[in-house]
Design an enzyme around this catalytic site. Sequence first.
Site, PDB file in Angstrom:
ATOM      1  CG  HIS A   1      -1.854   1.158   1.278  1.00 50.64           C
ATOM      2  ND1 HIS A   1      -3.206   0.998   1.531  1.00 50.64           N
ATOM      3  CD2 HIS A   1      -1.682   2.489   1.093  1.00 50.64           C
ATOM      4  CE1 HIS A   1      -3.803   2.167   1.507  1.00 50.64           C
ATOM      5  NE2 HIS A   1      -2.888   3.100   1.251  1.00 50.64           N
TER       6      HIS A   1
ATOM      7  CG  HIS B   1      -0.755   7.143  -0.965  1.00 49.54           C
ATOM      8  ND1 HIS B   1      -1.980   7.307  -1.585  1.00 49.54           N
ATOM      9  CD2 HIS B   1      -1.002   6.471   0.183  1.00 49.54           C
ATOM     10  CE1 HIS B   1      -2.932   6.761  -0.831  1.00 49.54           C
ATOM     11  NE2 HIS B   1      -2.359   6.249   0.247  1.00 49.54           N
TER      12      HIS B   1
ATOM     13  CE  LYS C   1      -7.849   2.119  -0.557  1.00 55.93           C
ATOM     14  NZ  LYS C   1      -6.708   2.884  -0.136  1.00 55.93           N
TER      15      LYS C   1
END
Length: 344
Positions: free
Chosen positions: A13, A15, A99
């Site tokens: 996970h 970003h 997601k």
Amino acid sequence: MTQITIRRPDDWHLHLRDGNMLQAVAPETARHFERAIIMPNLVPPVVTGAQASAYRDRILATLPEGSRFEPLMTLYLTEDTDAEDLARAHADGLIKAVKLYPAGATTNSASGVKNFDTVRPVLEKMAEIGCPLCVHGEVVDDDIDIFDREAVFIDRILDPLRQATPGLRVVMEHITTAQGAAYARSGGKDLGATITTHHLVINRNAMLVGGIKPHYYCLPVAKREEHRLALRKAATSGEACYFLGTDSAPHLDGAKLSACGCAGCFTATNTLSILAEVFEQDGALDKLEGFASLNGPAFYGLPVNTGTLTLTKGDPVTYPEKIVTPEGDVTVFDPMMPLHWRVD
Ligand code: DOR
Ligand code: ZN
């Protein structure tokens, strides 16, 4: 023990953002991790296979020469998601997951799902083709206290959704509560949970006692100490349903240190040193490899990485306090403890 060698880890996970931020932060992850599940909450979000493919190319273009880092792409589920496009992108190997953000739950979630019935056909298609759903598990109802949003989501949304869609594989992303850890454990082979580095280290006091600390504000927000301890127990248990997803989420300092600051902790740079310290404190260094390198690939049905990574214990290691971008700095997560494990 003063040295430990594990299979090369993955981050399930992450970003990476886009543009200058992507350029600045991608090498921080690529240095230690072989693969990462890339979050699609860009502005605008990554909703089609074509957008995921273009984003993947932009990520690959930022990597240092010779980097073996592989971005594993995701699509952002909206009420308009095209199930056929999704299935094609999955069959092509382009996307590894989809997601789900409840609309309004977190950063760039405005395009997320408001009415879960509207996405039922897409979820059924995903169950059929074996595409996992990564879930941001928080309700957004005004009457639910922010510290209760994860536990309420499990009862009101997640459990009914899973019961209604047999075979749907679900990852509970960044669990922050004892209830989240317990539910993940109870779900059998189709349910997994990622745990972040920072939620193993901070409780809500770290963010709120002695002055507000915006760099410890993230979503889901850190909870009481008893929940942090439950997460530590889960992560260091070696159980296959728990794996590392850092949720490393860079924001410029100006956006964090504001009257309405952004949610996110940036942990890509020092995550492995922090994890080694945490696992050592809990007498579980032998479980670090499962958490960071083995359980994730097993859930996603991917091979374990062939390379290795070695951590050596010694004098405290220091990391840069900030990552510099042309638009400003990004503060690296401060674990509030000396780190003794260096990545060789
Ligand atoms: O703290 C967070 N930051 N939680 C999220 O769910 C999103 C993320 C971000 O994109 O900044
Ligand atoms: Zn996230």
